[in-house]
Design a protein around this motif. Structure first.
Motif, PDB file in Angstrom:
ATOM      1  N   ASN A  69       0.823  -1.207   0.000  1.00 42.69           N
ATOM      2  CA  ASN A  69       0.000   0.000   0.000  1.00 42.69           C
ATOM      3  C   ASN A  69       0.858   1.259   0.000  1.00 42.69           C
ATOM      4  O   ASN A  69       0.642   2.191  -0.784  1.00 42.69           O
ATOM      5  N   SER A  79       2.323   9.036  -6.188  1.00 43.18           N
ATOM      6  CA  SER A  79       2.459  10.469  -5.893  1.00 43.18           C
ATOM      7  C   SER A  79       3.802  11.047  -6.337  1.00 43.18           C
ATOM      8  O   SER A  79       4.026  12.246  -6.193  1.00 43.18           O
ATOM      9  N   LEU A  99       4.218  11.334   2.693  1.00 40.93           N
ATOM     10  CA  LEU A  99       3.051  10.858   1.968  1.00 40.93           C
ATOM     11  C   LEU A  99       1.789  11.403   2.606  1.00 40.93           C
ATOM     12  O   LEU A  99       1.714  11.580   3.819  1.00 40.93           O
ATOM     13  N   VAL A 149       1.327   4.036  -3.109  1.00 43.28           N
ATOM     14  CA  VAL A 149       1.017   5.457  -2.945  1.00 43.28           C
ATOM     15  C   VAL A 149       2.264   6.306  -3.190  1.00 43.28           C
ATOM     16  O   VAL A 149       2.197   7.383  -3.793  1.00 43.28           O
ATOM     17  N   TYR A 150       3.411   5.828  -2.730  1.00 45.17           N
ATOM     18  CA  TYR A 150       4.665   6.568  -2.938  1.00 45.17           C
ATOM     19  C   TYR A 150       4.958   6.723  -4.429  1.00 45.17           C
ATOM     20  O   TYR A 150       5.276   7.821  -4.908  1.00 45.17           O
ATOM     21  N   ASP A 194      -4.326   9.180   2.077  1.00 39.45           N
ATOM     22  CA  ASP A 194      -4.298   8.193   1.009  1.00 39.45           C
ATOM     23  C   ASP A 194      -3.885   6.815   1.496  1.00 39.45           C
ATOM     24  O   ASP A 194      -3.853   5.874   0.711  1.00 39.45           O
ATOM     25  N   LEU A 195      -3.535   6.683   2.763  1.00 42.47           N
ATOM     26  CA  LEU A 195      -2.985   5.441   3.277  1.00 42.47           C
ATOM     27  C   LEU A 195      -3.960   4.753   4.214  1.00 42.47           C
ATOM     28  O   LEU A 195      -4.533   5.377   5.092  1.00 42.47           O
TER      29      LEU A 195
END
Length: 396
Positions: free
Chosen positions: A360, A368, A378, A364-365, A382-383
């Motif tokens: 996850n 983005s 981050l 996301v990293y 979003d996490l």
């Protein structure tokens, strides 16, 4: 025709095109269906790739499981190992103390559990016989009103079933040597990987990033480090949860006179590394033992102790000691643990949450492009798994 002007010629061609009869007898595909189809075949490709990865992992489980165990143990012991390094300990001495200390703790817990089981085996056997007799009498005098003959017939059928399965059991017993050999080899491999990660984890990771194209290395390096921070936070949180649950429930069982309180505490400690599911299962086991050997009243008190310990741990102690280091959505945990258990059994349930958290954060990293903006964290919204404490607004 040479005198025909271009405008009349263009209008003539347009009229001819409009009168052309199309040979396509089917209506055109709607744009929404085309878009859905485009998503569908891409999802099928992703699912096929994941299936291949899972198949390879299952085939190489004797290598993958020790690797994952070593990574998880490294995340567990990393705070203590880093503390020794910060206090100017030589690296080799810090590794020796960390590894030997971990082995000593695990060996001590196992020895305590075996010691109490051996010490209380006689009384537990007597209580077991009494509990079985009481249950038998309940079946006769209770609402079911079974006869002794019916109970004996049921026991006889169970014995016959066990005898019929004797060949299967014997075949499985022949594989014990191989299984024990696999376990021993896995333990040695886990210990070797743990030593390598503690001694040169940074070098191993730099070598791994060099396997990727040069343009992708900053993204891979940043995503991997973000995921590793998540795994460390998860391991630290679960170690805290496991210790609190084991001490609280184990002491509760000891004070209530429930037998095998130390093995119960050890099982609670190990089960707590499977979030939610492990704590519920081991707590239910403690209540069941109390019900069998101590009666309904003690079992009810034991249930209250289990619930109280879990509530205090999750709502009071963990927020105070850990802040908001790791926030895990309960729905995500339950679904991930269930899926991991269906795919890989106990090992799948154990590694499902840290792997999902790692994937996850990495996704996301990369999505983005955080590696292009050094120093920016981050977005926590979003996490599902938060890896850093939330910033609180300061009051002026």
């Amino acid at each position: 025709m040479s005198g025909t002007d271009p405008e009349s010629r263009g209008s003539f061609l347009d009229a001819l095109k409009r009168r052309t009869v199309s040979s396509d007898l089917q209506p055109p595909v709607p744009p929404g269906l085309r878009q859905a189809t485009a998503y569908a075949w891409r999802l099928l490709v992703i699912a096929a790739a994941l299936a291949v990865i899972v198949f390879i992992v299952i085939q190489l489980k004797l290598l993958v499981i020790p690797l994952l165990v070593a990574i998880l143990v490294t995340a567990l012991v990393w705070p203590g190992f880093s503390l020794l390094l910060r206090h100017r300990w030589p690296k080799w001495l810090a590794i020796v103390v960390t590894v030997l200390g971990t082995i000593a703790i695990v060996t001590g817990l196992v020895w305590l559990a075996v010691w109490q089981i051996t010490r209380e085996f006689g009384s537990v056997r007597v209580r077991t016989t009494e509990a079985i007799e009481q249950f038998r009498q309940y079946l006769i005098d209770g609402p079911l009103h079974l006869s002794a003959q019916q109970i004996d017939d049921g026991l006889r059928q169970a014995g016959t079933f066990v005898q019929q399965q004797a060949e299967v059991l014997w075949t499985g017993a022949l594989a014990i040597g191989t299984t024990l050999g696999h376990v021993g080899a896995g333990l040695l491999l886990t210990l070797f990987i743990l030593l390598c990660l503690l001694a040169d984890g940074g070098g191993i990771w730099r070598w791994t990033t060099r396997l990727f194209p040069r343009a992708a290395r900053p993204a891979v390096d940043g995503a991997g480090r973000a995921g590793w921070r998540t795994v460390k936070s998860y391991a630290r949180t679960q170690l805290l949860v496991a210790t609190i649950d084991a001490v609280g429930i184990g002491l509760g069982a000891f004070n209530l006179g429930v037998p095998l309180s130390i093995p119960i505490g050890v099982l609670v400690f190990l089960g707590a590394f499977i979030p939610f599911v492990g704590a519920v299962a081991t707590g239910a086991l403690a209540v069941f033992i109390a019900l069998v050997y101590n009666g309904p009243l003690i079992a009810l008190i034991m249930l209250i102790v289990v619930l109280a310990v879990q509530q205090i741990e999750s709502h009071i102690l963990q927020p105070i000691l850990m802040g908001s280091a790791v926030k895990v959505h309960p729905l995500a945990v339950v679904l991930v643990v269930a899926g991991g258990a269906m795919v890989g059994g106990i090992a799948g349930a154990l590694f499902a949450v840290p792997l999902a958290a790692f994937v996850n954060v990495v996704a996301v990293y990369l999505g983005s492009k955080a590696w292009q903006h050094e120093g920016e964290a981050l977005a926590s919204r979003d996490l599902i798994w938060q890896t850093v404490p939330r910033t609180r607004a300061r009051r002026s």
